[in-house]
Motif scaffolding. Sequence first.
Motif, PDB file in Angstrom:
ATOM      1  N   HIS A 149       0.833  -1.204   0.000  1.00 52.84           N
ATOM      2  CA  HIS A 149       0.000   0.000   0.000  1.00 52.84           C
ATOM      3  C   HIS A 149       0.864   1.248   0.000  1.00 52.84           C
ATOM      4  N   VAL A 150       0.428   2.282  -0.711  1.00 48.97           N
ATOM      5  CA  VAL A 150       1.164   3.544  -0.667  1.00 48.97           C
ATOM      6  C   VAL A 150       1.075   4.126   0.741  1.00 48.97           C
ATOM      7  N   PRO A 151       2.094   4.871   1.176  1.00 53.12           N
ATOM      8  CA  PRO A 151       2.036   5.485   2.505  1.00 53.12           C
ATOM      9  C   PRO A 151       0.894   6.490   2.602  1.00 53.12           C
ATOM     10  N   ALA A 152       0.488   6.770   3.828  1.00 59.50           N
ATOM     11  CA  ALA A 152      -0.622   7.686   4.064  1.00 59.50           C
ATOM     12  C   ALA A 152      -0.292   8.610   5.234  1.00 59.50           C
ATOM     13  N   ILE A 153      -1.121   9.631   5.385  1.00 59.66           N
ATOM     14  CA  ILE A 153      -1.001  10.552   6.520  1.00 59.66           C
ATOM     15  C   ILE A 153      -2.343  10.636   7.225  1.00 59.66           C
ATOM     16  N   ALA A 154      -2.299  10.976   8.503  1.00 57.67           N
ATOM     17  CA  ALA A 154      -3.494  11.264   9.293  1.00 57.67           C
ATOM     18  C   ALA A 154      -3.202  12.531  10.079  1.00 57.67           C
ATOM     19  N   ILE A 155      -4.244  13.305  10.352  1.00 58.56           N
ATOM     20  CA  ILE A 155      -4.069  14.623  10.965  1.00 58.56           C
ATOM     21  C   ILE A 155      -4.977  14.778  12.179  1.00 58.56           C
ATOM     22  N   LEU A 156      -4.405  15.245  13.273  1.00 61.76           N
ATOM     23  CA  LEU A 156      -5.180  15.657  14.439  1.00 61.76           C
ATOM     24  C   LEU A 156      -5.367  17.165  14.323  1.00 61.76           C
ATOM     25  N   PRO A 157      -6.500  17.614  13.771  1.00 59.67           N
ATOM     26  CA  PRO A 157      -6.701  19.047  13.533  1.00 59.67           C
ATOM     27  C   PRO A 157      -7.328  19.725  14.755  1.00 59.67           C
ATOM     28  N   PHE A 158      -6.492  20.371  15.548  1.00 55.74           N
ATOM     29  CA  PHE A 158      -6.958  21.038  16.758  1.00 55.74           C
ATOM     30  C   PHE A 158      -7.401  22.462  16.431  1.00 55.74           C
ATOM     31  N   THR A 159      -8.646  22.789  16.776  1.00 61.70           N
ATOM     32  CA  THR A 159      -9.098  24.178  16.649  1.00 61.70           C
ATOM     33  C   THR A 159      -8.615  24.983  17.846  1.00 61.70           C
ATOM     34  N   ASP A 160      -8.449  24.320  18.983  1.00 60.77           N
ATOM     35  CA  ASP A 160      -7.824  24.867  20.189  1.00 60.77           C
ATOM     36  C   ASP A 160      -7.468  23.669  21.058  1.00 60.77           C
ATOM     37  N   ALA A 161      -6.992  23.894  22.258  1.00 59.88           N
ATOM     38  CA  ALA A 161      -6.532  22.795  23.110  1.00 59.88           C
ATOM     39  C   ALA A 161      -7.655  21.839  23.502  1.00 59.88           C
ATOM     40  N   ASP A 162      -8.897  22.302  23.437  1.00 56.30           N
ATOM     41  CA  ASP A 162     -10.027  21.488  23.881  1.00 56.30           C
ATOM     42  C   ASP A 162     -10.950  21.010  22.765  1.00 56.30           C
ATOM     43  N   HIS A 163     -10.610  21.301  21.492  1.00 62.59           N
ATOM     44  CA  HIS A 163     -11.501  20.920  20.387  1.00 62.59           C
ATOM     45  C   HIS A 163     -10.719  20.428  19.176  1.00 62.59           C
ATOM     46  N   MET A 164     -11.278  19.428  18.531  1.00 59.42           N
ATOM     47  CA  MET A 164     -10.681  18.822  17.342  1.00 59.42           C
ATOM     48  C   MET A 164     -11.785  18.634  16.299  1.00 59.42           C
ATOM     49  N   ILE A 165     -11.384  18.620  15.037  1.00 60.35           N
ATOM     50  CA  ILE A 165     -12.346  18.399  13.952  1.00 60.35           C
ATOM     51  C   ILE A 165     -12.300  16.927  13.541  1.00 60.35           C
ATOM     52  N   LEU A 166     -13.465  16.307  13.506  1.00 66.38           N
ATOM     53  CA  LEU A 166     -13.617  14.950  12.988  1.00 66.38           C
ATOM     54  C   LEU A 166     -14.442  15.008  11.708  1.00 66.38           C
ATOM     55  N   GLU A 167     -14.326  13.968  10.920  1.00 59.73           N
ATOM     56  CA  GLU A 167     -15.125  13.828   9.708  1.00 59.73           C
ATOM     57  C   GLU A 167     -16.060  12.629   9.866  1.00 59.73           C
ATOM     58  N   LYS A 168     -17.265  12.805   9.385  1.00 64.52           N
ATOM     59  CA  LYS A 168     -18.184  11.679   9.286  1.00 64.52           C
ATOM     60  C   LYS A 168     -18.345  11.412   7.804  1.00 64.52           C
ATOM     61  N   GLN A 169     -17.975  10.196   7.390  1.00 65.90           N
ATOM     62  CA  GLN A 169     -18.124   9.880   5.975  1.00 65.90           C
ATOM     63  C   GLN A 169     -18.419   8.400   5.789  1.00 65.90           C
ATOM     64  N   TYR A 170     -19.010   8.110   4.652  1.00 67.09           N
ATOM     65  CA  TYR A 170     -19.348   6.738   4.286  1.00 67.09           C
ATOM     66  C   TYR A 170     -18.088   6.047   3.784  1.00 67.09           C
ATOM     67  N   ARG A 171     -17.870   4.835   4.251  1.00 69.82           N
ATOM     68  CA  ARG A 171     -16.725   4.038   3.813  1.00 69.82           C
ATOM     69  C   ARG A 171     -17.248   2.724   3.237  1.00 69.82           C
ATOM     70  N   ALA A 172     -17.020   2.532   1.952  1.00 70.56           N
ATOM     71  CA  ALA A 172     -17.543   1.361   1.242  1.00 70.56           C
ATOM     72  C   ALA A 172     -17.046   0.048   1.843  1.00 70.56           C
ATOM     73  N   ALA A 173     -15.804   0.026   2.329  1.00 71.20           N
ATOM     74  CA  ALA A 173     -15.235  -1.224   2.850  1.00 71.20           C
ATOM     75  C   ALA A 173     -16.028  -1.769   4.035  1.00 71.20           C
ATOM     76  N   ILE A 174     -16.636  -0.870   4.826  1.00 71.48           N
ATOM     77  CA  ILE A 174     -17.435  -1.330   5.973  1.00 71.48           C
ATOM     78  C   ILE A 174     -18.928  -1.152   5.734  1.00 71.48           C
ATOM     79  N   GLY A 175     -19.287  -0.505   4.622  1.00 73.95           N
ATOM     80  CA  GLY A 175     -20.695  -0.316   4.282  1.00 73.95           C
ATOM     81  C   GLY A 175     -21.446   0.559   5.265  1.00 73.95           C
ATOM     82  N   ASP A 176     -20.753   1.528   5.845  1.00 72.94           N
ATOM     83  CA  ASP A 176     -21.391   2.379   6.849  1.00 72.94           C
ATOM     84  C   ASP A 176     -20.615   3.686   6.989  1.00 72.94           C
ATOM     85  N   PHE A 177     -21.181   4.575   7.781  1.00 74.54           N
ATOM     86  CA  PHE A 177     -20.523   5.830   8.110  1.00 74.54           C
ATOM     87  C   PHE A 177     -19.570   5.604   9.277  1.00 74.54           C
ATOM     88  N   ILE A 178     -18.529   6.431   9.344  1.00 73.05           N
ATOM     89  CA  ILE A 178     -17.573   6.333  10.429  1.00 73.05           C
ATOM     90  C   ILE A 178     -17.099   7.731  10.795  1.00 73.05           C
TER      91      ILE A 178
END
Length: 183
Positions: free
Chosen positions: A41-70
Amino acid sequence: MAEREHVISSEIIYKGPIFNIETQLVDLYNGRQSKRDIVRHVPAIAILPFTDADHMILEKQYRAAIGDFILEIPAGKLDDRDFDQPEHAVERELNEELRMTAGVIKRVTGFFETVGFSDAYMHVYVAQDLHAVNEEKQLPRDLGESLDLIIVSFDEMKALFESGKLNDQKTILAFLYWSYLRG
């Protein structure tokens, strides 16, 4: 004592844009032979996007491999645009997925995702001092990429973790790292 296997032969049986599948014939420590199917597999990156010390942004998206949102932290694969520079991929993914740029990008760690059958490696970064990207500088999202952005507090992330609603390994790592930062 743990012993190394020795590859006798290998063959790429599938070539794709994100991964290849390689079949190997190996000599085992006990003189026997075995077959290994490996996802390269090609290498990948993941990001912890902090808006401040107490908040982070998450994504909710559909992933075909599991057939559901995550719920997950932003991530993406390195490609030709990144020239083997994970930091460039971080900047690109922040723009594509969050429509943001970061004043601070710092590598935290990296890990092999599924060593039982794949060499997939993910670099993990923290992004801070986030700012919106002007509309004319926004990069297009990947084909079919549809996501909701959710800002969560540390306490909300902790509740998701404790209830088992965080079930993505990079996002669990993000929560554990965030917990570590909070002491």
